[in-house]
Motif scaffolding. Sequence first.
Motif, short mmCIF file in Angstrom:
data_model
loop_
_atom_site.label_atom_id
_atom_site.label_comp_id
_atom_site.label_asym_id
_atom_site.label_seq_id
_atom_site.Cartn_x
_atom_site.Cartn_y
_atom_site.Cartn_z
N GLU A 244 1.02 -1.27 0.00
CA GLU A 244 0.03 -0.14 -0.01
C GLU A 244 0.68 1.25 -0.06
N GLN A 245 2.31 1.13 0.00
CA GLN A 245 3.06 2.29 0.13
C GLN A 245 3.56 2.63 -1.43
N ILE A 246 3.37 4.11 -1.61
CA ILE A 246 3.99 4.51 -2.83
C ILE A 246 5.25 5.39 -2.33
N LEU A 247 6.51 4.90 -2.75
CA LEU A 247 7.39 5.59 -2.41
C LEU A 247 8.26 6.30 -3.73
N ILE A 248 9.08 7.31 -3.49
CA ILE A 248 9.86 7.63 -4.63
C ILE A 248 11.33 7.90 -4.04
N TYR A 249 12.32 7.33 -4.73
CA TYR A 249 13.65 7.34 -4.36
C TYR A 249 14.44 8.35 -5.34
N LYS A 250 15.19 8.98 -5.28
CA LYS A 250 16.24 9.80 -6.27
C LYS A 250 17.55 9.25 -6.18
N GLU A 251 17.90 9.33 -7.42
CA GLU A 251 19.29 8.59 -7.71
C GLU A 251 20.21 9.72 -7.37
#
Length: 348
Positions: A244-251
């Motif tokens: 249920e988690q929407i996560l965004i990771y930046k390079e």
Amino acid sequence: MKVEKKKLGTLEKCYCVQRLVFEGKEHLLIAAEKQDACQLFNIEGEYEETIWEQPGGTMSMVQVPESDGVFLATHKFYSPNDSKEAKIVCVSPENHGWNVNTIKELPFVHRFDILKRNGVQYLIACTIKSDHQYKEDWTSPGKVYAGVLPSDLSSYSKDNQVALTVIQDGMTKNHGYYKVEYDGQESAIISCQEGIFRFTPPVAPDKEWEIKKLLDVSASDAVLMDLDGDGKKELIVIAPFHGEQILIYKEEGDTFEKVYECEEPLEFAHAICGGIIGGRPAVVIGHRKGKRNLYLFFWDAKKKKFVHEVIDEDCGSANVIHFKREGKDFLVATNREINEIAMYQIGE
């Protein structure tokens, strides 16, 4: 954002959606998760014909490059609890009908694709697990298989199957697959409980695949793209498995740092695709429980943060694809939870 929705039809437990070039024209393939049909639509969304009635269990479909209507598909993957007889078939137009031919029996095969490098095409196939003794048995991790795939598949059959070898094992709940171009090369983003990996075909058939772990996070699916337009890639992640988690990771150099977490849980998030949608980089995500909405995630330059807007409500999308036609953006979603095949035109 302007959204115009068109219902294309009804298909019990519709699941897989893919584009297909056939007879020189763009088409859409829609196939069911359970023991139901695969249907062919034209690119405007009009039904044309049924390719097969059964057995279904179709998790993935991929056109054979440069072919006229020939595609590969999974059959008999009905769920993680019922996929010991799963296989990959080759489907080709023949005498005003369709020939379906087994080319690889591969228990628990969930996702697969065809990747090219230096003129050679490779079949990459992901099994969600490797064995199964009881319901919700995850004690035997999945694997990733690969092998050279000739352009002419007519010689392959149940008695003469495509040769694949294991290139990675120990991948529990090996669910997520997304094709990307990275440094000018076709690659695969594969997600499992052990993390998110990038698989790149070898420089030559006798060389090793390049496998890089991008993130040590239990993930169901992930898309790799520059979502905020700053020249750096982001990983947009559904976590954990069917999570249920929407996560965004930046390079950031050789690592990825978390920069966003959606404030509301999207229960059983599943559908995901990315692209330039409505004039900006965006990712579409749908979830199959709770509100069952379909969302567009993007970077808001004025607010200087990632935001999301609702595309559709209470639809329960299993998968979604994006394409452009006549300069306009379209999505096609298999809204599994309501047995609906839908097309959305997205405007700015």
